[in-house]
Design a protein around this motif. Structure first.
Motif, PDB file in Angstrom:
ATOM      1  N   GLY A 126       0.905  -1.242   0.049  1.00 24.30           N
ATOM      2  CA  GLY A 126      -0.002  -0.100  -0.064  1.00 24.30           C
ATOM      3  C   GLY A 126       0.851   1.373   0.066  1.00 24.30           C
ATOM      4  O   GLY A 126       0.401   2.257   0.140  1.00 24.30           O
ATOM      5  N   ILE A 127       2.157   1.094   0.008  1.00 27.60           N
ATOM      6  CA  ILE A 127       3.153   2.391   0.041  1.00 27.60           C
ATOM      7  C   ILE A 127       3.666   2.373  -1.240  1.00 27.60           C
ATOM      8  O   ILE A 127       4.072   1.282  -1.888  1.00 27.60           O
ATOM      9  CB  ILE A 127       4.092   2.258   1.039  1.00 27.60           C
ATOM     10  N   GLU A 128       3.707   3.527  -2.097  1.00 29.84           N
ATOM     11  CA  GLU A 128       4.427   3.795  -3.268  1.00 29.84           C
ATOM     12  C   GLU A 128       5.908   3.946  -2.766  1.00 29.84           C
ATOM     13  O   GLU A 128       6.200   5.091  -2.305  1.00 29.84           O
ATOM     14  CB  GLU A 128       3.638   4.981  -3.821  1.00 29.84           C
ATOM     15  N   CYS A 129       6.610   3.001  -3.064  1.00 28.70           N
ATOM     16  CA  CYS A 129       8.135   3.240  -2.942  1.00 28.70           C
ATOM     17  C   CYS A 129       8.792   2.108  -3.860  1.00 28.70           C
ATOM     18  O   CYS A 129       8.321   1.130  -4.288  1.00 28.70           O
ATOM     19  CB  CYS A 129       8.230   2.853  -1.292  1.00 28.70           C
ATOM     20  N   ARG A 130      10.353   2.052  -3.641  1.00 28.36           N
ATOM     21  CA  ARG A 130      11.280   1.255  -4.208  1.00 28.36           C
ATOM     22  C   ARG A 130      10.752  -0.198  -3.376  1.00 28.36           C
ATOM     23  O   ARG A 130      10.868  -0.086  -2.208  1.00 28.36           O
ATOM     24  CB  ARG A 130      12.655   1.471  -3.976  1.00 28.36           C
ATOM     25  N   LYS A 131      10.859  -1.211  -4.080  1.00 29.92           N
ATOM     26  CA  LYS A 131      10.763  -2.684  -3.412  1.00 29.92           C
ATOM     27  C   LYS A 131      11.883  -3.283  -4.017  1.00 29.92           C
ATOM     28  O   LYS A 131      11.562  -4.515  -4.663  1.00 29.92           O
ATOM     29  CB  LYS A 131       9.256  -3.013  -3.455  1.00 29.92           C
ATOM     30  N   ASP A 132      12.994  -3.051  -3.712  1.00 36.43           N
ATOM     31  CA  ASP A 132      14.349  -3.945  -4.423  1.00 36.43           C
ATOM     32  C   ASP A 132      15.204  -4.197  -3.233  1.00 36.43           C
ATOM     33  O   ASP A 132      15.425  -3.483  -2.307  1.00 36.43           O
ATOM     34  CB  ASP A 132      14.759  -3.172  -5.626  1.00 36.43           C
ATOM     35  N   ARG A 133      16.562  -4.939  -3.750  1.00 42.87           N
ATOM     36  CA  ARG A 133      17.156  -5.333  -2.885  1.00 42.87           C
ATOM     37  C   ARG A 133      18.217  -4.152  -2.214  1.00 42.87           C
ATOM     38  O   ARG A 133      18.706  -4.286  -1.097  1.00 42.87           O
ATOM     39  CB  ARG A 133      18.334  -6.461  -3.531  1.00 42.87           C
ATOM     40  N   GLY A 134      18.207  -3.034  -2.937  1.00 43.77           N
ATOM     41  CA  GLY A 134      18.996  -1.830  -2.514  1.00 43.77           C
ATOM     42  C   GLY A 134      18.409  -1.411  -1.115  1.00 43.77           C
ATOM     43  O   GLY A 134      19.008  -0.615  -0.550  1.00 43.77           O
ATOM     44  N   VAL A 135      16.982  -1.578  -0.846  1.00 47.69           N
ATOM     45  CA  VAL A 135      16.360  -1.236   0.380  1.00 47.69           C
ATOM     46  C   VAL A 135      16.118  -2.214   1.466  1.00 47.69           C
ATOM     47  O   VAL A 135      15.123  -1.922   2.276  1.00 47.69           O
ATOM     48  CB  VAL A 135      15.383  -0.069   0.335  1.00 47.69           C
ATOM     49  N   LEU A 136      16.605  -3.415   0.981  1.00 45.37           N
ATOM     50  CA  LEU A 136      16.244  -4.584   1.939  1.00 45.37           C
ATOM     51  C   LEU A 136      16.542  -4.440   3.251  1.00 45.37           C
ATOM     52  O   LEU A 136      15.885  -4.831   4.334  1.00 45.37           O
ATOM     53  CB  LEU A 136      16.617  -5.815   1.451  1.00 45.37           C
ATOM     54  N   ASP A 137      17.732  -3.753   3.717  1.00 46.77           N
ATOM     55  CA  ASP A 137      18.263  -3.410   4.942  1.00 46.77           C
ATOM     56  C   ASP A 137      17.501  -2.437   5.781  1.00 46.77           C
ATOM     57  O   ASP A 137      17.518  -2.150   6.922  1.00 46.77           O
ATOM     58  CB  ASP A 137      19.745  -3.048   4.877  1.00 46.77           C
ATOM     59  N   GLU A 138      16.291  -1.621   4.942  1.00 44.28           N
ATOM     60  CA  GLU A 138      15.589  -0.791   5.573  1.00 44.28           C
ATOM     61  C   GLU A 138      14.320  -1.319   5.914  1.00 44.28           C
ATOM     62  O   GLU A 138      13.168  -0.495   6.208  1.00 44.28           O
ATOM     63  CB  GLU A 138      15.458   0.548   4.687  1.00 44.28           C
ATOM     64  N   ILE A 139      13.967  -2.723   5.630  1.00 48.43           N
ATOM     65  CA  ILE A 139      12.872  -3.398   5.847  1.00 48.43           C
ATOM     66  C   ILE A 139      12.306  -2.953   7.254  1.00 48.43           C
ATOM     67  O   ILE A 139      12.887  -3.066   8.235  1.00 48.43           O
ATOM     68  CB  ILE A 139      12.939  -4.776   5.628  1.00 48.43           C
ATOM     69  N   PRO A 140      10.725  -2.731   7.192  1.00 42.20           N
ATOM     70  CA  PRO A 140      10.236  -2.322   8.631  1.00 42.20           C
ATOM     71  C   PRO A 140      10.564  -3.410   9.769  1.00 42.20           C
ATOM     72  O   PRO A 140      10.709  -3.212  10.859  1.00 42.20           O
ATOM     73  CB  PRO A 140       8.923  -2.416   8.427  1.00 42.20           C
ATOM     74  N   GLY A 141      10.633  -4.649   9.497  1.00 41.44           N
ATOM     75  CA  GLY A 141      11.114  -5.859  10.199  1.00 41.44           C
ATOM     76  C   GLY A 141      12.499  -5.625  11.011  1.00 41.44           C
ATOM     77  O   GLY A 141      12.576  -6.468  11.901  1.00 41.44           O
ATOM     78  N   ALA A 142      13.440  -4.756  10.465  1.00 46.78           N
ATOM     79  CA  ALA A 142      14.548  -4.587  10.953  1.00 46.78           C
ATOM     80  C   ALA A 142      14.412  -3.703  12.070  1.00 46.78           C
ATOM     81  O   ALA A 142      15.772  -3.338  12.666  1.00 46.78           O
ATOM     82  CB  ALA A 142      15.488  -4.249   9.786  1.00 46.78           C
TER      83      ALA A 142
END
Length: 393
Positions: A348-364
């Motif tokens: 539901g969020i308009e954002c990048r969804k690639d490996r470049g931002v995986l370290d910023e995942i909410p679960g972290a």
């Protein structure tokens, strides 16, 4: 939640607003800082506290006649800006992707910088003092000018948000870019050299400090204030561009007046008066929260954020948390989560969804709700925000 006094033996006590016990490394870091001879009264740990360099991220320390460059950190003046707009959610329908693409085109992210230097940048008064800064950054004036009005990477972001009443907010997180980092590193290096020469017995080399009244202290304090002002101006310039983009899509370019504007540091040091004494107050991942101070406490890129007003709690040195705080390292997050997890957690969020931002995942990140409940004695909530667009470096 009232604070708890950590059960550690140190010359100065450590008060913690965290709902969890500190790990062994975190406890050691807290003990190291609380053992320094110039620390005033006590050390305060915010609910989002976690490991840092030298001092814990999410710690507030008051010092007498000394300041620790590494405790302030390398992103001098890093902080948040937000404005409440007169727009409502309905006006955004069908426009989110276009807004995101326009933001990414107008505001450089990661290591990028502006191709052209706008008038607001050249007019900044801080350039008049650039030649007074540390000799190690004198060749960086051109880069510093081109980076003023750029986001950076890591956990820096630009977000379009909605509050509980469907009002549109603009929010961003950034600091003093490469110039702030280089100034910090130059002074941290000097402090470590001085500590070796003076044979200080430091519990951690990263706690090397400058003593008030010395030329080294004066040079650091001057550069620190310059970088903090640069960081604030950086956020202002980006926010103006962001605002113009949203206005382009919602009013056809007609300018509007914000209903509320907030711009606050959360990595910085200032002279302040606490418990009747003037001290050097360092907030490393913490926001000033005096009575009536507005602050911004963001969650992760898939969680809610909060606009708050301070309660002026003296035990916390009138401070509050600066966000949710990391639950795990970036390396661990990349190992533990997949791209599918990222897509699911940013639904539901308009954002990048690639490996470049995986370290910023909410679960972290830690639970922002838990962090907020732990500091009900530090701040009151003014608005609860949920992002609909997120741009990251």
């Amino acid at each position: 939640m009232p604070y708890e006094k950590l059960e550690i033996t140190t010359p100065k006590p450590v008060l913690s607003w965290a709902n969890h016990a500190l790990g062994s490394q975190e406890t050691k870091m807290a003990k190291n800082v609380a053992s320094l001879p110039f620390v005033f009264k006590h050390v305060a740990l915010m609910p989002d506290v976690h490991l840092g360099k030298g001092a814990l991220v999410g710690s507030v320390l008051a010092t007498k006649d000394a300041v620790i460059p590494a405790a302030v950190g390398v992103d001098i003046g890093c902080g948040m800006a937000a404005i409440k707009t007169p727009f409502v959610a309905k006006q955004l329908e069908g426009k989110l992707k276009k807004i995101r693409l326009d933001i990414e085109a107008a505001i450089p992210v990661g290591f990028e910088q502006n191709k052209d230097v706008e008038k607001a940048v050249t007019n900044w008064q801080g350039w008049g003092d650039f030649k007074e800064l540390h000799s190690g950054v004198q060749r960086l004036d051109g880069k510093a000018m081109k980076q003023l009005g750029s986001l950076g990477g890591g956990n820096h972001f630009i977000e379009l948000c909605l509050d509980n009443e469907n009002q549109v907010w603009l929010m961003l997180h950034s600091g003093s870019r490469h110039i702030g980092n280089m100034l910090a590193q130059c002074h941290i290096s000097t402090a470590k050299e001085l500590a070796k020469l003076a044979q200080y017995r430091l519990p951690d080399p990263d706690l090397a400090y400058f003593v008030a009244g010395t030329s080294e202290f004066a040079a650091y304090w001057r550069d620190l204030q310059w970088a903090q002002n640069y960081a604030r101006c950086n956020r202002e310039i980006m926010m103006t561009r962001f605002q113009r983009i949203v206005e382009k899509h919602l009013t056809g370019g007609k300018q509007t007046k914000p209903l509320l504007s907030v711009n606050c540091h959360h990595n910085y040091a200032e002279k302040e008066v606490h418990f009747g004494e003037e001290v050097y107050l360092t907030r490393k991942g913490a926001v000033r929260a005096r009575e009536e101070d507005y602050g911004i406490i963001p969650g992760s890129m898939g969680a809610k954020s909060f606009i708050v007003k301070g309660k002026g709690n003296h035990e916390s040195y009138c401070s509050c948390s600066h966000g949710a705080g990391r639950l795990m390292s970036r390396t661990k997050a990349k190992k533990q989560f997949t791209l599918d997890d990222l897509v699911e957690q940013t639904q539901g969020i308009e954002c990048r969804k690639d490996r470049g931002v995986l370290d910023e995942i909410p679960g972290a990140y830690k639970s922002i709700d838990q962090v907020m409940s732990n500091q009900s004695d530090l701040v009151e909530v003014v608005a609860q925000l949920k992002q609909v667009v997120c741009v990251k470096g």
